[in-house]
Design an enzyme around this catalytic site. Structure first.
Site, PDB file in Angstrom:
ATOM      1  N   LEU A  33      -0.824 -10.962 -29.275  1.00  0.00           N
ATOM      2  CA  LEU A  33      -1.197 -12.321 -29.701  1.00  0.00           C
ATOM      3  C   LEU A  33      -0.150 -13.367 -29.301  1.00  0.00           C
ATOM      4  O   LEU A  33      -0.088 -14.437 -29.887  1.00  0.00           O
ATOM      5  CB  LEU A  33      -1.467 -12.378 -31.213  1.00  0.00           C
ATOM      6  CG  LEU A  33      -2.586 -11.457 -31.726  1.00  0.00           C
ATOM      7  CD1 LEU A  33      -2.794 -11.650 -33.234  1.00  0.00           C
ATOM      8  CD2 LEU A  33      -3.913 -11.724 -31.002  1.00  0.00           C
ATOM      9  N   THR A  35      -0.070 -14.983 -26.472  1.00  0.00           N
ATOM     10  CA  THR A  35      -0.841 -16.096 -25.908  1.00  0.00           C
ATOM     11  C   THR A  35      -2.322 -15.989 -26.279  1.00  0.00           C
ATOM     12  O   THR A  35      -3.058 -16.944 -26.121  1.00  0.00           O
ATOM     13  CB  THR A  35      -0.719 -16.156 -24.362  1.00  0.00           C
ATOM     14  OG1 THR A  35      -1.069 -14.877 -23.820  1.00  0.00           O
ATOM     15  CG2 THR A  35       0.690 -16.505 -23.926  1.00  0.00           C
ATOM     16  N   SER A  74       0.791 -15.305 -17.559  1.00  0.00           N
ATOM     17  CA  SER A  74       0.021 -15.717 -16.379  1.00  0.00           C
ATOM     18  C   SER A  74       0.118 -17.203 -16.021  1.00  0.00           C
ATOM     19  O   SER A  74      -0.778 -17.741 -15.389  1.00  0.00           O
ATOM     20  CB  SER A  74      -1.449 -15.336 -16.572  1.00  0.00           C
ATOM     21  OG  SER A  74      -1.973 -16.056 -17.655  1.00  0.00           O
ATOM     22  N   TYR A 138       4.869 -15.145 -10.816  1.00  0.00           N
ATOM     23  CA  TYR A 138       3.647 -14.544 -11.382  1.00  0.00           C
ATOM     24  C   TYR A 138       2.955 -13.665 -10.337  1.00  0.00           C
ATOM     25  O   TYR A 138       2.679 -12.485 -10.571  1.00  0.00           O
ATOM     26  CB  TYR A 138       2.717 -15.666 -11.870  1.00  0.00           C
ATOM     27  CG  TYR A 138       1.322 -15.211 -12.191  1.00  0.00           C
ATOM     28  CD1 TYR A 138       1.100 -14.251 -13.178  1.00  0.00           C
ATOM     29  CD2 TYR A 138       0.217 -15.732 -11.515  1.00  0.00           C
ATOM     30  CE1 TYR A 138      -0.185 -13.827 -13.476  1.00  0.00           C
ATOM     31  CE2 TYR A 138      -1.065 -15.318 -11.801  1.00  0.00           C
ATOM     32  CZ  TYR A 138      -1.264 -14.354 -12.784  1.00  0.00           C
ATOM     33  OH  TYR A 138      -2.532 -13.931 -13.066  1.00  0.00           O
ATOM     34  N   LYS A 142       2.495  -9.400 -10.089  1.00  0.00           N
ATOM     35  CA  LYS A 142       1.185  -8.737  -9.974  1.00  0.00           C
ATOM     36  C   LYS A 142       1.126  -7.896  -8.695  1.00  0.00           C
ATOM     37  O   LYS A 142       0.533  -6.817  -8.677  1.00  0.00           O
ATOM     38  CB  LYS A 142       0.065  -9.785  -9.983  1.00  0.00           C
ATOM     39  CG  LYS A 142      -0.120 -10.473 -11.339  1.00  0.00           C
ATOM     40  CD  LYS A 142      -0.889  -9.580 -12.302  1.00  0.00           C
ATOM     41  CE  LYS A 142      -1.156 -10.255 -13.624  1.00  0.00           C
ATOM     42  NZ  LYS A 142      -2.127  -9.560 -14.470  1.00  0.00           N
ATOM     43  N   ARG A 276       1.549 -30.830  -7.320  1.00  0.00           N
ATOM     44  CA  ARG A 276       2.193 -29.860  -8.203  1.00  0.00           C
ATOM     45  C   ARG A 276       2.891 -28.810  -7.328  1.00  0.00           C
ATOM     46  O   ARG A 276       2.240 -28.208  -6.462  1.00  0.00           O
ATOM     47  CB  ARG A 276       1.123 -29.203  -9.082  1.00  0.00           C
ATOM     48  CG  ARG A 276       1.662 -28.285 -10.153  1.00  0.00           C
ATOM     49  CD  ARG A 276       0.575 -27.832 -11.120  1.00  0.00           C
ATOM     50  NE  ARG A 276      -0.427 -26.985 -10.500  1.00  0.00           N
ATOM     51  CZ  ARG A 276      -1.439 -26.407 -11.156  1.00  0.00           C
ATOM     52  NH1 ARG A 276      -1.580 -26.630 -12.445  1.00  0.00           N
ATOM     53  NH2 ARG A 276      -2.304 -25.646 -10.532  1.00  0.00           N
ATOM     54  N   GLY A 278       4.136 -25.629  -5.544  1.00  0.00           N
ATOM     55  CA  GLY A 278       3.585 -24.269  -5.466  1.00  0.00           C
ATOM     56  C   GLY A 278       2.087 -24.213  -5.229  1.00  0.00           C
ATOM     57  O   GLY A 278       1.531 -23.142  -5.017  1.00  0.00           O
ATOM     58  N   ASP A 279       1.389 -25.374  -5.281  1.00  0.00           N
ATOM     59  CA  ASP A 279      -0.063 -25.370  -5.057  1.00  0.00           C
ATOM     60  C   ASP A 279      -0.384 -25.226  -3.569  1.00  0.00           C
ATOM     61  O   ASP A 279       0.015 -26.063  -2.766  1.00  0.00           O
ATOM     62  CB  ASP A 279      -0.683 -26.707  -5.518  1.00  0.00           C
ATOM     63  CG  ASP A 279      -1.118 -26.682  -6.964  1.00  0.00           C
ATOM     64  OD1 ASP A 279      -1.188 -25.589  -7.549  1.00  0.00           O
ATOM     65  OD2 ASP A 279      -1.404 -27.771  -7.499  1.00  0.00           O
TER      66      ASP A 279
END
Ligand code: UFG
Length: 326
Positions: A33, A35, A74, A138, A142, A276, A278-279
């Protein structure tokens, strides 16, 4: 089947747990819990509150048939600022899960991976054989877990699929996006329509795209959940599949805001803000491999349906919305 769903109090994990229960499976959820919301765990699932790294070994036993592993941090921006939490949280808990599966003799796994593993693509649509060069922590965590799963598949015969999601959106029944810290475009735009925010910021209108705003591939969370069930049912021992999941169509930030205006009937003021960090400019999936391997067909590929379902969920939340004025 009896299944362990980690992160089942989160948005995607909660929807997948609901779909599994509807299809007659038995579901046990582990979630700390941190997030997630307790409300997102569907009635009918057994809920165990706590950390996956600590609990996986205690909860998993040979009566389980498989695992869907969603529990993870995430947020892209946060992962860049606080990498330790992501390497510890995401990688350590996934390794603990793989070892717990081995100890219990449970060998069927579906893992929640991400398009962020690819980084800035050389071309779109993105296929699974393109280089994975994540541009944030992130995505790197992964990708590391994807590599670990491949090793466990080869060495220990784990039957696994990593599903690399593009932009998941929409809602399913009473489950949708209601995060304490929200950074995603569609829920933020809908918060403007609800009156919980004054305007939406458009992060850059000078990208090399037709209208200058970033293009993304939005996939309905219910279609995503279908793919998880199909993956679980078709996993093969010793094989680790990596499959992209998107709708295959790109929409710009401005197009998304326009669809939200149309669906909600609200003017939704927007303000252009700096890009933004990293986009990537454009991220669109090729999901052909998932279609071929899983026999998966998205049944809600239209962005209007995605936004309509998200709006039905968000507008029904009222004071339960984390963004509601307190
Ligand atoms: N955007 C805005 N204003 C906002 C929020 C977002 O203009 O207030 C823009 C972003 O710049 C981006 C697009 O809307 O161009 C979509 O942004 P999201 O934050 O909704 O989603 P991302 O594409 O950044 O991230 C998604 C997933 C991540 C995953 C990533 C893969 O949410 O988990 O795709 O690159 F890592």
């Amino acid at each position: 089947m009896k299944l362990l769903v980690t992160g089942g109090a989160g948005y995607v994990g909660g929807v997948c747990a609901s779909v599994l229960l509807e299809r007659g499976h038995e579901v046990v959820v582990i979630d700390d819990l941190s997030t997630g919301n307790r409300d997102a765990v569907p009635a009918g699932a057994t809920f165990v509150e706590g950390d996956v790294a600590r609990l996986a070994g205690e909860v998993l036993d040979p009566t389980f048939d498989g695992v869907m592993h969603f529990a993870a941090r995430s947020l892209v921006g946060e992962s860049v600022a606080r990498p330790g939490e992501y390497w510890q949280g995401n990688v350590t808990s996934s390794l603990a899960m793989l070892d717990a599966m081995r100890a219990a003799g449970v060998d069927n796994l579906v893992f929640s991976s991400t398009a962020a593993t690819y980084g800035e693509p050389e071309q779109v649509p993105i296929t699974e054989d393109m280089p994975a060069r994540p541009t944030n922590t992130y995505g790197a965590t992964k990708l590391a877990i994807d590599h670990a799963i491949s090793s466990y598949a080869v060495a220990h015969g784990v039957a696994a699929t990593s599903l690399r999601y593009f932009n998941v959106a929409g809602a399913y029944g009473s489950a949708g996006e209601n995060r304490e810290v929200e950074t995603h475009l569609i829920p933020l735009v809908l918060q403007v329509a609800l009156g919980h925010r004054d305007h939406i910021k458009v992060f850059g209108d000078d990208w090399p795209t037709p209208d200058g705003t970033c293009v993304r591939d939005y996939i309905h969370v219910a279609d995503l959940a279908d793919a998880h069930v199909l993956a679980l049912e078709s996993n093969r021992p010793g094989v680790h599949r990596i499959l992209n999941l998107g709708s295959g169509e790109g929409f710009s930030v401005r197009e998304v805001i326009d669809v939200c205006r149309e669906v909600t009937g609200h003017p939704i003021p927007d303000v252009v803000a700096p890009r933004r960090p990293g986009d990537p400019a454009v991220l669109v999936a090729s999901s052909e491999k998932a279609m071929r391997e899983l026999g998966w067909r998205p049944s809600r590929p239209d962005l209007r349906t995605v936004v309509r379902d998200a709006w039905a969920f968000t507008s029904a939340l009222g004071d339960r919305a984390h963004s509601a004025p307190r």
